[in-house]
Design an enzyme around this catalytic site. Structure first.
Site, PDB file in Angstrom:
ATOM      1  N   SER A   1     -17.638 -15.920  38.006  1.00  0.00           N
ATOM      2  CA  SER A   1     -17.350 -16.975  37.035  1.00  0.00           C
ATOM      3  C   SER A   1     -18.571 -17.845  36.793  1.00  0.00           C
ATOM      4  CB  SER A   1     -16.177 -17.829  37.524  1.00  0.00           C
ATOM      5  OG  SER A   1     -15.813 -18.778  36.559  1.00  0.00           O
ATOM      6  N   GLU A   2     -19.398 -18.052  37.825  1.00  0.00           N
ATOM      7  CA  GLU A   2     -20.622 -18.825  37.629  1.00  0.00           C
ATOM      8  C   GLU A   2     -21.515 -18.161  36.583  1.00  0.00           C
ATOM      9  OE1 GLU A   2     -21.345 -21.061  41.908  1.00  0.00           O
ATOM     10  OE2 GLU A   2     -22.289 -19.129  41.552  1.00  0.00           O
ATOM     11  N   HIS A   3     -21.618 -16.826  36.646  1.00  0.00           N
ATOM     12  CA  HIS A   3     -22.436 -16.102  35.661  1.00  0.00           C
ATOM     13  C   HIS A   3     -21.750 -16.064  34.295  1.00  0.00           C
ATOM     14  CE1 HIS A   3     -25.766 -14.652  38.072  1.00  0.00           C
ATOM     15  NE2 HIS A   3     -24.932 -14.259  39.008  1.00  0.00           N
TER      16      HIS A   3
END
Length: 376
Positions: free
Chosen positions: A101-103
């Site tokens: 999700s960070e990416h």
């Protein structure tokens, strides 16, 4: 950058992201967007097939090792379990949705820090007519004939249509009056040694988030989650908010926050070995990223697992109960945790788990359940 780490690293990353997309999409709908009245509702044939095919029951680090051939990259893509107080070697790979999700979605910052989120929620509550009483300790949660009727707080009896407990869930059993609930021994999440610094300078070259991984990172994880001891060469995280929010400190000054994963044990020598650990971490941070750090310190505050335990966090853990498989999904306390009508729970120890974004998702699930059961 991954291709520079080793030949084929870029393709490994693309394969990882493709597989994680399926894991994220299914996991969000099947696990993060639902409550589970019991283990049977969690262990459905569809969920079991998914867990088996995806190997999402494996620890994050072993699961990530199937994608990346460089140990440094494996550690970088499994350390996110520490965001929720879990070991990279034990937290199920389902929590691998965090680095994905960070990416995919980016990393967002609340201007002014997460404290501003609490202020925004307070304003929204007051606009809706909610009365807020501060500094009023709750002594008992009253239950009669299987129904929660209210609570005792600040020496006064209060009757309510429903009660939501948002303290650390393991402490609820000690507050129940009229309901026998055998206290359960949970596995706590990791503790944190937190270091807050006020400094008279800034480091323009430093980013917002800095991870410093020890050459013995996995050994440090075993110290934290298995051996229960303070590591001499720990990994740690530094938060430098002025890099994203110029108003986080006065001009020319900054604040820094260091988080060091440590065992959730208030009985360890935090006044001796804990102080020495803080000094070693600041020395290493100065050598690697923040030159002149120690000389620039104008104020310093340290919070230990002992402080966390005193404030009500279970056994000094910073993220509720640990995100191990036996305490995840349907095996974790739910927003309706007991067969008691009108009694609810929310927070890091309650499904779907710890970390502010996930706790907020739990609050969303709670709101739906209350609206359904109370008809509002």
């Amino acid at each position: 950058m991954l291709e520079a780490a080793y030949p084929g690293g870029a393709e490994d990353f693309r394969r990882y992201m493709r597989d994680m997309e399926g894991l994220f999409d299914y996991g969000f709908e099947a696990f993060l967007s639902r409550t589970f009245p019991g283990a049977r509702s969690f262990l459905t044939p569809a969920n079991l097939r998914f867990l088996y095919r995806s190997r999402a029951w494996r620890g994050m680090h072993p699961w990530t090792s199937a994608y990346f051939r460089d140990e440094r990259i494996r550690e970088a893509y499994s350390l996110q379990s520490l965001y929720i107080g879990g070991s990279p070697l034990q937290a199920p790979a389902l929590y691998g949705l965090i680095p994905y999700s960070e990416h995919k979605h980016g990393i967002w910052y609340v201007r002014g820090g997460y404290g501003r989120l609490a202020e925004a929620l307070e304003r929204a509550c007051r606009r809706s007519g909610v009365q807020i009483r501060l500094s009023t300790p709750v002594e008992r949660v009253r239950v009669r004939d299987g129904r929660c009727e209210g609570l005792s707080a600040g020496g006064e009896e209060q009757a309510y249509d429903a009660v939501v407990y948002n303290g650390d869930y393991p402490a609820l059993a000690g507050l129940l009056d009229g309901w026998r609930s055998r206290p359960k021994r949970w596995i706590p999440s990791s503790g944190c040694l937190l270091v807050y610094l006020g400094l008279e300078r800034r480091w323009e070259e430093a980013g917002v988030h800095q991870f410093f991984l020890s050459d013995r990172h996995l050994d440090h994880m075993k110290d934290v989650f298995g051996r229960g001891r303070i590591s001499r060469t720990p990994s740690f995280y530094a938060f430098n908010p002025v890099a994203a929010d110029d108003g986080a400190a006065r001009p020319g000054e900054s604040v820094l926050y260091f988080l060091i994963p440590v065992p959730a044990d208030e009985r360890l020598d935090w006044d001796g070995a804990g102080v020495e650990l803080v000094d070693r971490v600041l020395e290493r941070a100065e050598a690697l990223r923040f030159p002149g750090l120690r000389e620039a310190i104008r104020w310093r505050s340290v919070r230990t697992p002992r402080d966390a335990a005193r404030s009500g966090l279970y056994r000094g853990g910073s993220f509720g109960i640990a995100p191990v498989l036996s305490q995840s999904g349907g095996f974790r306390p739910q927003v309706k945790p007991l067969p008691v009508e009108r009694l609810y729970a929310v927070g890091a120890s309650v499904h779907p788990g710890g970390g502010i974004p996930i706790v907020m998702q739990g609050a969303r699930l709670l709101g739906r359940i209350i609206a359904k059961e109370l008809g509002t």
